[in-house]
Design a protein around this motif. Structure first.
Motif, PDB file in Angstrom:
ATOM      1  N   THR A  94      38.154  32.741  52.573  1.00 55.09           N
ATOM      2  CA  THR A  94      37.523  33.758  51.734  1.00 55.09           C
ATOM      3  C   THR A  94      36.260  33.152  51.155  1.00 55.09           C
ATOM      4  OG1 THR A  94      39.686  34.655  51.145  1.00 55.09           O
ATOM      5  CG2 THR A  94      37.867  35.247  49.724  1.00 55.09           C
ATOM      6  N   SER A  95      35.196  33.944  51.135  1.00 53.89           N
ATOM      7  CA  SER A  95      33.942  33.434  50.569  1.00 53.89           C
ATOM      8  C   SER A  95      34.085  33.308  49.055  1.00 53.89           C
ATOM      9  CB  SER A  95      32.780  34.361  50.905  1.00 53.89           C
ATOM     10  OG  SER A  95      32.923  35.587  50.223  1.00 53.89           O
ATOM     11  N   ALA A  96      33.265  32.453  48.466  1.00 51.28           N
ATOM     12  CA  ALA A  96      33.317  32.225  47.021  1.00 51.28           C
ATOM     13  C   ALA A  96      32.988  33.506  46.261  1.00 51.28           C
ATOM     14  CB  ALA A  96      32.361  31.101  46.635  1.00 51.28           C
ATOM     15  N   ALA A  97      32.063  34.294  46.775  1.00 54.85           N
ATOM     16  CA  ALA A  97      31.687  35.546  46.105  1.00 54.85           C
ATOM     17  C   ALA A  97      32.849  36.547  46.137  1.00 54.85           C
ATOM     18  CB  ALA A  97      30.456  36.155  46.776  1.00 54.85           C
ATOM     19  N   ASN A  98      33.573  36.580  47.265  1.00 57.75           N
ATOM     20  CA  ASN A  98      34.697  37.511  47.372  1.00 57.75           C
ATOM     21  C   ASN A  98      35.894  37.074  46.519  1.00 57.75           C
ATOM     22  OD1 ASN A  98      33.403  39.307  49.007  1.00 57.75           O
ATOM     23  ND2 ASN A  98      34.267  38.513  50.912  1.00 57.75           N
ATOM     24  N   LYS A  99      36.039  35.761  46.292  1.00 53.69           N
ATOM     25  CA  LYS A  99      37.158  35.283  45.471  1.00 53.69           C
ATOM     26  C   LYS A  99      37.109  35.904  44.082  1.00 53.69           C
ATOM     27  CE  LYS A  99      38.922  31.128  47.391  1.00 53.69           C
ATOM     28  NZ  LYS A  99      40.225  30.647  47.083  1.00 53.69           N
ATOM     29  N   ALA A 100      35.942  35.932  43.464  1.00 46.24           N
ATOM     30  CA  ALA A 100      35.812  36.515  42.124  1.00 46.24           C
ATOM     31  C   ALA A 100      36.122  38.016  42.175  1.00 46.24           C
ATOM     32  CB  ALA A 100      34.411  36.280  41.577  1.00 46.24           C
ATOM     33  N   LEU A 101      35.643  38.678  43.231  1.00 44.18           N
ATOM     34  CA  LEU A 101      35.908  40.117  43.387  1.00 44.18           C
ATOM     35  C   LEU A 101      37.396  40.381  43.576  1.00 44.18           C
ATOM     36  CD1 LEU A 101      34.739  42.992  43.794  1.00 44.18           C
ATOM     37  CD2 LEU A 101      34.640  42.475  46.228  1.00 44.18           C
ATOM     38  N   TYR A 102      38.065  39.576  44.416  1.00 46.35           N
ATOM     39  CA  TYR A 102      39.501  39.751  44.649  1.00 46.35           C
ATOM     40  C   TYR A 102      40.312  39.509  43.369  1.00 46.35           C
ATOM     41  CZ  TYR A 102      38.585  39.805  49.693  1.00 46.35           C
ATOM     42  OH  TYR A 102      38.147  40.126  50.952  1.00 46.35           O
ATOM     43  N   LYS A 103      39.867  38.531  42.580  1.00 41.50           N
ATOM     44  CA  LYS A 103      40.560  38.252  41.332  1.00 41.50           C
ATOM     45  C   LYS A 103      40.448  39.449  40.388  1.00 41.50           C
ATOM     46  CE  LYS A 103      40.655  35.120  37.409  1.00 41.50           C
ATOM     47  NZ  LYS A 103      40.014  33.983  36.745  1.00 41.50           N
ATOM     48  N   ASP A 104      39.250  39.987  40.224  1.00 47.76           N
ATOM     49  CA  ASP A 104      39.038  41.127  39.323  1.00 47.76           C
ATOM     50  C   ASP A 104      39.794  42.366  39.799  1.00 47.76           C
ATOM     51  OD1 ASP A 104      37.427  39.561  37.728  1.00 47.76           O
ATOM     52  OD2 ASP A 104      35.545  40.296  38.617  1.00 47.76           O
ATOM     53  N   GLN A 105      39.727  42.633  41.096  1.00 48.13           N
ATOM     54  CA  GLN A 105      40.427  43.813  41.622  1.00 48.13           C
ATOM     55  C   GLN A 105      41.948  43.644  41.556  1.00 48.13           C
ATOM     56  OE1 GLN A 105      38.715  44.422  45.514  1.00 48.13           O
ATOM     57  NE2 GLN A 105      37.118  45.779  44.710  1.00 48.13           N
ATOM     58  N   GLY A 106      42.425  42.435  41.780  1.00 43.79           N
ATOM     59  CA  GLY A 106      43.862  42.173  41.689  1.00 43.79           C
ATOM     60  C   GLY A 106      44.376  42.384  40.270  1.00 43.79           C
ATOM     61  N   LEU A 107      43.614  41.901  39.284  1.00 46.14           N
ATOM     62  CA  LEU A 107      44.014  42.101  37.893  1.00 46.14           C
ATOM     63  C   LEU A 107      43.977  43.584  37.504  1.00 46.14           C
ATOM     64  CD1 LEU A 107      42.276  39.027  36.199  1.00 46.14           C
ATOM     65  CD2 LEU A 107      44.716  39.367  36.647  1.00 46.14           C
ATOM     66  N   ALA A 108      42.975  44.314  38.016  1.00 47.00           N
ATOM     67  CA  ALA A 108      42.893  45.757  37.743  1.00 47.00           C
ATOM     68  C   ALA A 108      44.088  46.491  38.366  1.00 47.00           C
ATOM     69  CB  ALA A 108      41.581  46.320  38.280  1.00 47.00           C
ATOM     70  N   GLU A 109      44.484  46.068  39.574  1.00 47.67           N
ATOM     71  CA  GLU A 109      45.656  46.681  40.222  1.00 47.67           C
ATOM     72  C   GLU A 109      46.935  46.384  39.438  1.00 47.67           C
ATOM     73  OE1 GLU A 109      46.075  48.745  42.822  1.00 47.67           O
ATOM     74  OE2 GLU A 109      43.938  48.880  43.208  1.00 47.67           O
ATOM     75  N   LEU A 110      47.056  45.166  38.902  1.00 49.81           N
ATOM     76  CA  LEU A 110      48.224  44.837  38.083  1.00 49.81           C
ATOM     77  C   LEU A 110      48.275  45.698  36.824  1.00 49.81           C
ATOM     78  CD1 LEU A 110      48.492  40.938  38.278  1.00 49.81           C
ATOM     79  CD2 LEU A 110      50.084  42.635  39.184  1.00 49.81           C
ATOM     80  N   ASP A 111      47.113  45.898  36.183  1.00 49.58           N
ATOM     81  CA  ASP A 111      47.072  46.751  34.987  1.00 49.58           C
ATOM     82  C   ASP A 111      47.459  48.190  35.324  1.00 49.58           C
ATOM     83  OD1 ASP A 111      46.347  44.697  33.309  1.00 49.58           O
ATOM     84  OD2 ASP A 111      44.182  45.138  33.405  1.00 49.58           O
ATOM     85  N   SER A 112      46.927  48.709  36.432  1.00 48.74           N
ATOM     86  CA  SER A 112      47.259  50.075  36.843  1.00 48.74           C
ATOM     87  C   SER A 112      48.737  50.190  37.195  1.00 48.74           C
ATOM     88  CB  SER A 112      46.413  50.494  38.046  1.00 48.74           C
ATOM     89  OG  SER A 112      45.054  50.522  37.709  1.00 48.74           O
ATOM     90  N   GLY A 113      49.285  49.160  37.846  1.00 47.36           N
ATOM     91  CA  GLY A 113      50.704  49.160  38.189  1.00 47.36           C
ATOM     92  C   GLY A 113      51.583  49.142  36.948  1.00 47.36           C
ATOM     93  N   ASP A 114      51.172  48.344  35.943  1.00 50.41           N
ATOM     94  CA  ASP A 114      51.934  48.302  34.691  1.00 50.41           C
ATOM     95  C   ASP A 114      51.894  49.655  33.975  1.00 50.41           C
ATOM     96  OD1 ASP A 114      52.764  45.684  35.003  1.00 50.41           O
ATOM     97  OD2 ASP A 114      51.104  44.850  33.832  1.00 50.41           O
ATOM     98  N   SER A 115      50.731  50.302  33.975  1.00 49.74           N
ATOM     99  CA  SER A 115      50.620  51.620  33.336  1.00 49.74           C
ATOM    100  C   SER A 115      51.499  52.648  34.045  1.00 49.74           C
ATOM    101  CB  SER A 115      49.167  52.105  33.350  1.00 49.74           C
ATOM    102  OG  SER A 115      48.357  51.241  32.597  1.00 49.74           O
ATOM    103  N   ALA A 116      51.462  52.646  35.355  1.00 51.31           N
ATOM    104  CA  ALA A 116      52.276  53.596  36.111  1.00 51.31           C
ATOM    105  C   ALA A 116      53.769  53.301  35.922  1.00 51.31           C
ATOM    106  CB  ALA A 116      51.908  53.552  37.598  1.00 51.31           C
ATOM    107  N   LYS A 117      54.121  52.020  35.818  1.00 49.59           N
ATOM    108  CA  LYS A 117      55.519  51.652  35.594  1.00 49.59           C
ATOM    109  C   LYS A 117      55.984  52.130  34.216  1.00 49.59           C
ATOM    110  CE  LYS A 117      58.543  47.622  35.884  1.00 49.59           C
ATOM    111  NZ  LYS A 117      58.567  46.169  36.092  1.00 49.59           N
ATOM    112  N   SER A 118      55.117  52.023  33.219  1.00 44.99           N
ATOM    113  CA  SER A 118      55.461  52.523  31.878  1.00 44.99           C
ATOM    114  C   SER A 118      55.654  54.032  31.894  1.00 44.99           C
ATOM    115  CB  SER A 118      54.366  52.154  30.881  1.00 44.99           C
ATOM    116  OG  SER A 118      54.252  50.757  30.760  1.00 44.99           O
ATOM    117  N   LEU A 119      54.792  54.750  32.600  1.00 44.19           N
ATOM    118  CA  LEU A 119      54.937  56.204  32.707  1.00 44.19           C
ATOM    119  C   LEU A 119      56.208  56.578  33.470  1.00 44.19           C
ATOM    120  CD1 LEU A 119      51.247  57.273  33.356  1.00 44.19           C
ATOM    121  CD2 LEU A 119      52.599  57.648  31.288  1.00 44.19           C
ATOM    122  N   ALA A 120      56.583  55.772  34.461  1.00 45.26           N
ATOM    123  CA  ALA A 120      57.828  56.023  35.187  1.00 45.26           C
ATOM    124  C   ALA A 120      59.024  55.831  34.260  1.00 45.26           C
ATOM    125  CB  ALA A 120      57.942  55.090  36.398  1.00 45.26           C
TER     126      ALA A 120
END
Length: 168
Positions: A94-120
């Motif tokens: 993975t390129s260094a530029a994509n690593k930062a992007l993957y980290k940010d998107q992964g954390l955003a997906e975790l937050d969205s997953g936690d929100s959806a889990k709370s609503l469930a």
């Protein structure tokens, strides 16, 4: 002056036959009670809340699992070696530029997953409370059968037989 009247003629006495005794329940003008007859409208509302809660529970749970699966894919891509380093030789990188992007998107997906889990979880609670309210209102608010009584007469030789029948 009085009018002449005709002599009464003798007629045969009517024959009376015994009617069979009534069998089974007396005929009723009202249909038999079904499962849904006499149900209070509040019970229907509680049942609707139960169904909506169950649909929300399933939908939000599925959404949370999708977000967690996406977060896992971003974490996997983030953990690959950085391209151009000795560890990346002959491996997927993975390129260094994509690593930062993957980290940010992964954390955003975790937050969205936690929100959806709370609503469930909230939807699951609504489902169980609605189901309890449905059962409680069905039992407590359902219109009860009113007693119905009928007197049935059956002619017999030398008189009649009367029976008191009904639903008490």
């Amino acid at each position: 002056p009085p009018l002449p009247t005709a002599e009464p003629t003798a007629t045969a006495a009517p024959t009376v036959t015994a009617a069979p005794a009534p069998t089974g329940a007396p005929p009723s003008d009202t249909p038999s009670r079904g499962f849904f007859s006499g149900v209070h409208p509040v019970t229907y509302v509680a049942a609707g809340v139960t169904v909506l809660g169950a649909v929300g529970w399933i939908a939000f749970y599925a959404k949370s699992q999708t977000h967690f699966a996406n977060a896992d894919r971003f974490a996997e891509a983030y953990q690959r070696p950085t391209c151009g380093t000795p560890e990346s030789a002959g491996r997927s990188c993975t390129s260094a530029a994509n690593k930062a992007l993957y980290k940010d998107q992964g954390l955003a997906e975790l937050d969205s997953g936690d929100s959806a889990k709370s609503l469930a979880l909230v939807s699951a609670v609504v489902t169980f409370v609605g189901a309890g309210a449905t059962v409680a209102t069905y039992v407590l608010l359902r219109k009860k059968n009113e007693p119905t009584v009928a007197i049935v007469g059956a002619p017999t030789f030398g008189g009649a037989t009367f029976s008191l029948v009904g639903q008490f």
